[in-house]
Design a protein around this motif. Sequence first.
Motif, PDB file in Angstrom:
ATOM      1  N   VAL A 103       0.852  -1.189   0.000  1.00  0.00           N
ATOM      2  CA  VAL A 103       0.000   0.000   0.000  1.00  0.00           C
ATOM      3  C   VAL A 103       0.887   1.239   0.000  1.00  0.00           C
ATOM      4  CG1 VAL A 103      -1.708   1.361   1.274  1.00  0.00           C
ATOM      5  CG2 VAL A 103      -1.910  -1.131   1.198  1.00  0.00           C
ATOM      6  N   ALA A 104       0.584   2.184  -0.878  1.00  0.00           N
ATOM      7  CA  ALA A 104       1.241   3.491  -0.900  1.00  0.00           C
ATOM      8  C   ALA A 104       0.223   4.532  -0.472  1.00  0.00           C
ATOM      9  CB  ALA A 104       1.770   3.808  -2.293  1.00  0.00           C
ATOM     10  N   ALA A 105       0.645   5.491   0.350  1.00  0.00           N
ATOM     11  CA  ALA A 105      -0.278   6.512   0.837  1.00  0.00           C
ATOM     12  C   ALA A 105       0.456   7.819   1.078  1.00  0.00           C
ATOM     13  CB  ALA A 105      -0.947   6.049   2.133  1.00  0.00           C
ATOM     14  N   THR A 106      -0.281   8.917   0.902  1.00  0.00           N
ATOM     15  CA  THR A 106       0.258  10.244   1.214  1.00  0.00           C
ATOM     16  C   THR A 106      -0.898  11.172   1.530  1.00  0.00           C
ATOM     17  OG1 THR A 106       1.760  11.990   0.468  1.00  0.00           O
ATOM     18  CG2 THR A 106       0.227  11.117  -1.163  1.00  0.00           C
ATOM     19  N   ALA A 107      -0.624  12.204   2.312  1.00  0.00           N
ATOM     20  CA  ALA A 107      -1.654  13.177   2.636  1.00  0.00           C
ATOM     21  C   ALA A 107      -2.001  14.007   1.412  1.00  0.00           C
ATOM     22  CB  ALA A 107      -1.173  14.073   3.778  1.00  0.00           C
ATOM     23  N   GLY A 108      -3.263  14.427   1.326  1.00  0.00           N
ATOM     24  CA  GLY A 108      -3.703  15.272   0.232  1.00  0.00           C
ATOM     25  C   GLY A 108      -4.181  14.476  -0.954  1.00  0.00           C
ATOM     26  N   SER A 109      -4.521  15.199  -1.990  1.00  0.00           N
ATOM     27  CA  SER A 109      -5.067  14.580  -3.200  1.00  0.00           C
ATOM     28  C   SER A 109      -4.068  14.721  -4.344  1.00  0.00           C
ATOM     29  CB  SER A 109      -6.397  15.251  -3.580  1.00  0.00           C
ATOM     30  OG  SER A 109      -6.922  14.691  -4.749  1.00  0.00           O
ATOM     31  N   ILE A 110      -3.413  13.622  -4.679  1.00  0.00           N
ATOM     32  CA  ILE A 110      -2.496  13.600  -5.805  1.00  0.00           C
ATOM     33  C   ILE A 110      -2.757  12.344  -6.621  1.00  0.00           C
ATOM     34  CG2 ILE A 110      -0.718  14.801  -4.473  1.00  0.00           C
ATOM     35  CD1 ILE A 110       0.836  12.094  -4.466  1.00  0.00           C
ATOM     36  N   LEU A 111      -2.170  12.258  -7.794  1.00  0.00           N
ATOM     37  CA  LEU A 111      -2.198  11.016  -8.557  1.00  0.00           C
ATOM     38  C   LEU A 111      -1.130  10.108  -7.971  1.00  0.00           C
ATOM     39  CD1 LEU A 111      -2.455  12.430 -12.191  1.00  0.00           C
ATOM     40  CD2 LEU A 111      -4.310  11.622 -10.712  1.00  0.00           C
ATOM     41  N   LEU A 112      -1.495   8.885  -7.617  1.00  0.00           N
ATOM     42  CA  LEU A 112      -0.575   7.981  -6.937  1.00  0.00           C
ATOM     43  C   LEU A 112      -0.816   6.556  -7.399  1.00  0.00           C
ATOM     44  CD1 LEU A 112       1.519   7.363  -4.700  1.00  0.00           C
ATOM     45  CD2 LEU A 112      -0.394   7.263  -3.083  1.00  0.00           C
ATOM     46  N   GLY A 113       0.253   5.875  -7.757  1.00  0.00           N
ATOM     47  CA  GLY A 113       0.139   4.483  -8.169  1.00  0.00           C
ATOM     48  C   GLY A 113       1.323   3.682  -7.665  1.00  0.00           C
ATOM     49  N   VAL A 114       1.091   2.446  -7.241  1.00  0.00           N
ATOM     50  CA  VAL A 114       2.162   1.563  -6.809  1.00  0.00           C
ATOM     51  C   VAL A 114       1.996   0.226  -7.518  1.00  0.00           C
ATOM     52  CG1 VAL A 114       0.901   0.652  -4.788  1.00  0.00           C
ATOM     53  CG2 VAL A 114       3.401   0.620  -4.821  1.00  0.00           C
ATOM     54  N   ASP A 115       3.110  -0.389  -7.879  1.00  0.00           N
ATOM     55  CA  ASP A 115       3.055  -1.722  -8.473  1.00  0.00           C
ATOM     56  C   ASP A 115       4.216  -2.544  -7.954  1.00  0.00           C
ATOM     57  OD1 ASP A 115       1.719  -3.541 -10.458  1.00  0.00           O
ATOM     58  OD2 ASP A 115       3.760  -3.602 -11.227  1.00  0.00           O
ATOM     59  N   ILE A 116       3.942  -3.817  -7.683  1.00  0.00           N
ATOM     60  CA  ILE A 116       4.977  -4.736  -7.233  1.00  0.00           C
ATOM     61  C   ILE A 116       4.840  -6.043  -8.001  1.00  0.00           C
ATOM     62  CG2 ILE A 116       3.619  -5.690  -5.305  1.00  0.00           C
ATOM     63  CD1 ILE A 116       6.366  -5.699  -3.751  1.00  0.00           C
ATOM     64  N   GLU A 117       5.968  -6.607  -8.372  1.00  0.00           N
ATOM     65  CA  GLU A 117       5.987  -7.875  -9.093  1.00  0.00           C
ATOM     66  C   GLU A 117       7.076  -8.764  -8.497  1.00  0.00           C
ATOM     67  OE1 GLU A 117       3.836  -8.648 -11.387  1.00  0.00           O
ATOM     68  OE2 GLU A 117       3.020  -6.672 -11.940  1.00  0.00           O
ATOM     69  N   GLU A 118       6.806 -10.058  -8.453  1.00  0.00           N
ATOM     70  CA  GLU A 118       7.814 -11.007  -8.006  1.00  0.00           C
ATOM     71  C   GLU A 118       8.889 -11.133  -9.081  1.00  0.00           C
ATOM     72  OE1 GLU A 118       7.811 -15.359  -5.815  1.00  0.00           O
ATOM     73  OE2 GLU A 118       6.385 -14.968  -7.423  1.00  0.00           O
ATOM     74  N   GLU A 119      10.148 -11.210  -8.670  1.00  0.00           N
ATOM     75  CA  GLU A 119      11.236 -11.309  -9.649  1.00  0.00           C
ATOM     76  C   GLU A 119      11.066 -12.512 -10.569  1.00  0.00           C
ATOM     77  OE1 GLU A 119      14.834 -11.232  -7.388  1.00  0.00           O
ATOM     78  OE2 GLU A 119      14.800  -9.042  -7.150  1.00  0.00           O
ATOM     79  N   ALA A 120      10.414 -13.548 -10.084  1.00  0.00           N
ATOM     80  CA  ALA A 120      10.190 -14.739 -10.901  1.00  0.00           C
ATOM     81  C   ALA A 120       9.261 -14.460 -12.071  1.00  0.00           C
ATOM     82  CB  ALA A 120       9.610 -15.867 -10.046  1.00  0.00           C
ATOM     83  N   ALA A 121       8.557 -13.318 -12.045  1.00  0.00           N
ATOM     84  CA  ALA A 121       7.637 -12.974 -13.129  1.00  0.00           C
ATOM     85  C   ALA A 121       8.351 -12.369 -14.322  1.00  0.00           C
ATOM     86  CB  ALA A 121       6.578 -11.996 -12.628  1.00  0.00           C
ATOM     87  N   ALA A 122       9.664 -12.186 -14.238  1.00  0.00           N
ATOM     88  CA  ALA A 122      10.391 -11.539 -15.324  1.00  0.00           C
ATOM     89  C   ALA A 122      10.328 -12.345 -16.615  1.00  0.00           C
ATOM     90  CB  ALA A 122      11.851 -11.316 -14.926  1.00  0.00           C
ATOM     91  N   GLY A 123      10.394 -13.665 -16.522  1.00  0.00           N
ATOM     92  CA  GLY A 123      10.387 -14.513 -17.710  1.00  0.00           C
ATOM     93  C   GLY A 123       9.197 -14.295 -18.617  1.00  0.00           C
ATOM     94  N   PRO A 124       7.967 -14.365 -18.085  1.00  0.00           N
ATOM     95  CA  PRO A 124       6.793 -14.197 -18.958  1.00  0.00           C
ATOM     96  C   PRO A 124       6.716 -12.870 -19.687  1.00  0.00           C
ATOM     97  CG  PRO A 124       6.170 -15.181 -16.867  1.00  0.00           C
ATOM     98  CD  PRO A 124       7.613 -14.757 -16.737  1.00  0.00           C
ATOM     99  N   LEU A 125       7.445 -11.854 -19.221  1.00  0.00           N
ATOM    100  CA  LEU A 125       7.397 -10.549 -19.884  1.00  0.00           C
ATOM    101  C   LEU A 125       7.932 -10.609 -21.307  1.00  0.00           C
ATOM    102  CD1 LEU A 125       8.526  -8.016 -17.127  1.00  0.00           C
ATOM    103  CD2 LEU A 125       6.234  -8.349 -18.044  1.00  0.00           C
ATOM    104  N   TYR A 126       8.839 -11.559 -21.584  1.00  0.00           N
ATOM    105  CA  TYR A 126       9.418 -11.614 -22.918  1.00  0.00           C
ATOM    106  C   TYR A 126       8.355 -11.850 -23.986  1.00  0.00           C
ATOM    107  CZ  TYR A 126      13.861 -11.816 -20.474  1.00  0.00           C
ATOM    108  OH  TYR A 126      14.930 -11.519 -19.665  1.00  0.00           O
TER     109      TYR A 126
END
Length: 207
Positions: A103-126
């Motif tokens: 979870v990413a959070a900050t005070a106020g109203s801004i555009l906010l996005g966070v993404d996490i991927e397991e390193e093992a997911a690198a293969g399928p990206l090809y």
Amino acid sequence: MGEITWRDVTVVWASPSDLQGFTETDAAAMGPAQADRLRQLSGSRAQGFLAGRALIRALVRRIRGSDEVLLSSLCTRCGAHHGRPRSDGVSLSVSHAEDLVVVAATAGSILLGVDIEEEAAAGPLYGLGPMFPDGSAPDLAAWTRIEAAVKADGRGFEIDPSEVLLQQRPDDVDPCVWSAALPGRSSPLEVTTLVGPPGYVLSVAVG
């Protein structure tokens, strides 16, 4: 659990199995729609949902200094309660990967996005290479930067990832920040890849 701060954004992560004390009753206290959403899930997805709400509650309480945390997760496209979580006075973003919720959070109203991927997911990206103009897929870090930018933008899957243009800014005071230009958006977002939990790649975008 783990935590890191980038600029004014706090990012926390935990395994759902470490947050068993947060129950459906706790979710319902954050708004009846949250409990309704939980009842639509089962198994690891339900556990991950509860873990995300537990982290959100802790962060919002810290930022606002009050115990009550009410959430809205109304989808702006279809009206169902599966959209990004929102709470007054705080910007939020959530990401899940295997046995981890962030979870990413900050005070106020801004555009906010966070993404996490397991390193093992690198293969399928090809296999995504044909989607991109030069025929090569991004590495996992670049992919998380694209996903974080798309989440921050708010249009999500409506944006073709291949149309997100990332440019590193070596002249910036923070050389680890990329500029993310998205179709239909007049100003770019800022995105960075942070040192997160071992075995995972974590990026945050703001605008």
